[in-house]
Scaffold this motif. Structure first.
Motif, PDB file in Angstrom:
ATOM      1  N   PHE A 181      39.620  47.427  37.887  1.00 22.11           N
ATOM      2  CA  PHE A 181      39.941  48.003  36.575  1.00 22.11           C
ATOM      3  C   PHE A 181      41.202  47.363  36.016  1.00 22.11           C
ATOM      4  CE2 PHE A 181      42.606  51.039  34.274  1.00 22.11           C
ATOM      5  CZ  PHE A 181      41.775  51.405  33.219  1.00 22.11           C
ATOM      6  N   GLY A 182      42.252  47.292  36.844  1.00 16.38           N
ATOM      7  CA  GLY A 182      43.513  46.710  36.391  1.00 16.38           C
ATOM      8  C   GLY A 182      43.370  45.250  36.020  1.00 16.38           C
ATOM      9  N   PHE A 183      42.579  44.520  36.809  1.00 15.72           N
ATOM     10  CA  PHE A 183      42.346  43.095  36.535  1.00 15.72           C
ATOM     11  C   PHE A 183      41.713  42.910  35.162  1.00 15.72           C
ATOM     12  CE2 PHE A 183      39.067  39.788  36.481  1.00 15.72           C
ATOM     13  CZ  PHE A 183      39.843  38.652  36.635  1.00 15.72           C
ATOM     14  N   LEU A 184      40.644  43.651  34.888  1.00  6.15           N
ATOM     15  CA  LEU A 184      39.926  43.480  33.620  1.00  6.15           C
ATOM     16  C   LEU A 184      40.738  43.963  32.423  1.00  6.15           C
ATOM     17  CD1 LEU A 184      36.176  44.388  34.238  1.00  6.15           C
ATOM     18  CD2 LEU A 184      37.137  42.167  33.615  1.00  6.15           C
ATOM     19  N   GLU A 185      41.434  45.088  32.573  1.00  2.00           N
ATOM     20  CA  GLU A 185      42.228  45.615  31.461  1.00  2.00           C
ATOM     21  C   GLU A 185      43.309  44.616  31.049  1.00  2.00           C
ATOM     22  OE1 GLU A 185      42.063  48.879  29.687  1.00  2.00           O
ATOM     23  OE2 GLU A 185      40.065  48.306  30.413  1.00  2.00           O
TER      24      GLU A 185
ATOM     25  N   ALA B  55      40.271  39.241  45.825  1.00  6.69           N
ATOM     26  CA  ALA B  55      39.126  38.504  45.290  1.00  6.69           C
ATOM     27  C   ALA B  55      37.890  39.393  45.231  1.00  6.69           C
ATOM     28  CB  ALA B  55      38.846  37.267  46.139  1.00  6.69           C
ATOM     29  N   ARG B  56      37.709  40.257  46.217  1.00  6.82           N
ATOM     30  CA  ARG B  56      36.553  41.149  46.215  1.00  6.82           C
ATOM     31  C   ARG B  56      36.564  42.071  44.988  1.00  6.82           C
ATOM     32  NH1 ARG B  56      33.605  41.488  50.953  1.00  6.82           N
ATOM     33  NH2 ARG B  56      32.820  43.546  50.365  1.00  6.82           N
ATOM     34  N   ALA B  57      37.729  42.619  44.669  1.00  7.82           N
ATOM     35  CA  ALA B  57      37.834  43.485  43.492  1.00  7.82           C
ATOM     36  C   ALA B  57      37.606  42.691  42.214  1.00  7.82           C
ATOM     37  CB  ALA B  57      39.205  44.160  43.469  1.00  7.82           C
ATOM     38  N   VAL B  58      38.164  41.495  42.143  1.00  3.78           N
ATOM     39  CA  VAL B  58      38.011  40.645  40.958  1.00  3.78           C
ATOM     40  C   VAL B  58      36.547  40.260  40.762  1.00  3.78           C
ATOM     41  CG1 VAL B  58      38.512  38.331  40.052  1.00  3.78           C
ATOM     42  CG2 VAL B  58      40.369  39.757  40.945  1.00  3.78           C
ATOM     43  N   VAL B  59      35.895  39.812  41.836  1.00  4.16           N
ATOM     44  CA  VAL B  59      34.499  39.389  41.743  1.00  4.16           C
ATOM     45  C   VAL B  59      33.599  40.562  41.352  1.00  4.16           C
ATOM     46  CG1 VAL B  59      32.521  38.602  43.115  1.00  4.16           C
ATOM     47  CG2 VAL B  59      34.711  37.391  43.257  1.00  4.16           C
ATOM     48  N   ALA B  60      33.804  41.715  41.963  1.00  5.68           N
ATOM     49  CA  ALA B  60      32.994  42.893  41.627  1.00  5.68           C
ATOM     50  C   ALA B  60      33.129  43.243  40.152  1.00  5.68           C
ATOM     51  CB  ALA B  60      33.405  44.074  42.496  1.00  5.68           C
ATOM     52  N   SER B  61      34.361  43.206  39.630  1.00  9.94           N
ATOM     53  CA  SER B  61      34.567  43.580  38.225  1.00  9.94           C
ATOM     54  C   SER B  61      33.955  42.550  37.284  1.00  9.94           C
ATOM     55  CB  SER B  61      36.070  43.751  37.929  1.00  9.94           C
ATOM     56  OG  SER B  61      36.766  42.530  38.078  1.00  9.94           O
ATOM     57  N   LEU B  62      34.019  41.264  37.635  1.00 15.42           N
ATOM     58  CA  LEU B  62      33.435  40.225  36.788  1.00 15.42           C
ATOM     59  C   LEU B  62      31.906  40.303  36.783  1.00 15.42           C
ATOM     60  CD1 LEU B  62      35.776  37.236  37.731  1.00 15.42           C
ATOM     61  CD2 LEU B  62      35.645  38.377  35.504  1.00 15.42           C
ATOM     62  N   ILE B  63      31.336  40.583  37.949  1.00 15.52           N
ATOM     63  CA  ILE B  63      29.883  40.761  38.029  1.00 15.52           C
ATOM     64  C   ILE B  63      29.457  41.942  37.151  1.00 15.52           C
ATOM     65  CG2 ILE B  63      27.997  41.499  39.544  1.00 15.52           C
ATOM     66  CD1 ILE B  63      28.633  38.605  39.951  1.00 15.52           C
ATOM     67  N   ASP B  64      30.167  43.058  37.277  1.00 12.73           N
ATOM     68  CA  ASP B  64      29.830  44.247  36.504  1.00 12.73           C
ATOM     69  C   ASP B  64      30.021  44.025  35.003  1.00 12.73           C
ATOM     70  OD1 ASP B  64      29.243  45.479  38.875  1.00 12.73           O
ATOM     71  OD2 ASP B  64      31.078  46.682  38.956  1.00 12.73           O
ATOM     72  N   GLU B  65      30.961  43.158  34.659  1.00 11.38           N
ATOM     73  CA  GLU B  65      31.225  42.871  33.246  1.00 11.38           C
ATOM     74  C   GLU B  65      30.122  42.007  32.641  1.00 11.38           C
ATOM     75  OE1 GLU B  65      33.919  43.531  29.959  1.00 11.38           O
ATOM     76  OE2 GLU B  65      33.613  44.468  31.907  1.00 11.38           O
ATOM     77  N   GLY B  66      29.362  41.290  33.484  1.00 13.20           N
ATOM     78  CA  GLY B  66      28.241  40.494  32.992  1.00 13.20           C
ATOM     79  C   GLY B  66      28.474  39.005  32.928  1.00 13.20           C
ATOM     80  N   VAL B  67      29.462  38.493  33.664  1.00  7.11           N
ATOM     81  CA  VAL B  67      29.722  37.049  33.677  1.00  7.11           C
ATOM     82  C   VAL B  67      28.455  36.305  34.116  1.00  7.11           C
ATOM     83  CG1 VAL B  67      30.984  35.255  34.933  1.00  7.11           C
ATOM     84  CG2 VAL B  67      32.208  37.221  34.000  1.00  7.11           C
ATOM     85  N   PRO B  68      28.057  35.250  33.390  1.00  3.04           N
ATOM     86  CA  PRO B  68      26.786  34.585  33.686  1.00  3.04           C
ATOM     87  C   PRO B  68      26.791  33.747  34.958  1.00  3.04           C
ATOM     88  CG  PRO B  68      27.937  33.440  31.923  1.00  3.04           C
ATOM     89  CD  PRO B  68      28.725  34.683  32.196  1.00  3.04           C
TER      90      PRO B  68
END
Length: 296
Positions: A120-124, A149-162
């Protein structure tokens, strides 16, 4: 007086939370939560709690939080984010998926729930500091394969990065990370070798460094940014120093840069709101206060 007694004495009967780590003196969490406590005029306390990396010590922490009426929970950082999980009463789905906990909340029934607010903090912070970036902008290169990295990757996947490109100095760790988070909808996760890190910047919309390279006291991150498009954003989750070598090089060539302090500030919001019952926002003034606490 031991560390628990000292924390209770500092709280003086007020509701409190703390950052738990080993060592803990370097943490800037008291500065960021202290700002919100003052801003919101909440009669509460946020302190530091050194806890050794032993199961018995973590069991003592859990027992302390449960038996102390005015304890509201805690933040956790190295080396406790994974080891604490089996000792908690429940783990929320986000933390379970990431495989790490950075926030513990004491619920009204006295049980303890583990949460993870790093993604959450990474994406915000990314959306605030690089508003031109969207998940549809293009591939993302993530350096590192640890807990952050695990938190970053999970958030990017959930955000829809292609497409995600993962690179780590130990390649197998990047492979394991990719396997753990491969999306079911067919989007690509590409694992590269460390020596390919510069080449994998070609066509990327975002570069994220989650390694310790570039941190104060650590070697510099050696990467050639030439293949990276000028419109791409560059994000270094390191916040000591605020301006890492990577960010300085990216800024000099015109890339939009995001430092690690924003992630630190934003990841604190959900925990504070759960402990002290007040909605808060990250502000320029808060950033200035915490940056000053860092000596930046």
């Amino acid at each position: 007086m031991n560390a628990y007694e000292q924390l209770v004495a500092e709280a003086q009967g007020r509701p409190f939370a703390a950052i738990v780590a080993w060592p803990v003196e370097h943490s800037r969490s008291p500065a960021l939560h202290g700002f919100w406590l003052r801003q919101q005029r909440i009669d509460g306390h946020y302190g530091r709690l050194p806890v050794e990396p032993r199961r018995a010590a973590l069991e003592e922490l859990v027992a302390f939080l449960k038996r102390t009426p005015n304890a509201r929970g805690c933040n956790l950082t190295l080396p406790h984010k994974i080891e604490i999980m089996p000792l908690l009463d429940r783990i929320d789905p986000v933390a379970k998926r990431i495989g790490a906990v950075n926030t513990v909340v004491k619920l009204p029934d006295g049980t303890l729930e583990g949460r993870n607010t790093d993604g959450f903090g990474f994406l915000e912070a990314l959306k605030y500091n690089a508003p031109h970036w969207t998940a549809a902008s293009g591939p993302v290169l993530v350096l590192g394969a640890g807990g952050a990295a695990r938190a970053v990757v999970a958030s990017l996947i959930d955000e829809g990065v292609p497409e995600l490109r993962l690179v780590n100095r130990t390649r197998q760790s990047a492979v394991d990370l990719g396997v753990a988070f491969t999306p079911a909808d067919g989007r690509r996760i590409v694992v590269g070798s460390w020596h390919e890190r510069s080449e994998l910047l070609a066509g990327a919309a975002l570069l994220v460094n989650t390694t310790s390279l570039g941190m104060k006291g650590q070697p510099a991150l050696d990467i050639d940014l030439a293949p990276l498009p000028r419109q791409a954003a560059v994000y270094d989750i390191v916040y000591v120093p605020l301006e890492t070598g990577l960010l300085a090089a990216a800024r000099a060539r015109g890339n939009r840069c995001v430092d690690g302090l924003g992630m630190l500030l934003h990841q604190g919001r959900p925990g504070f709101e759960a402990w002290f019952g007040r909605k808060v926002d990250v502000s320029v003034e808060q950033r200035r206060v915490v940056a000053a606490d860092l000596g930046a």
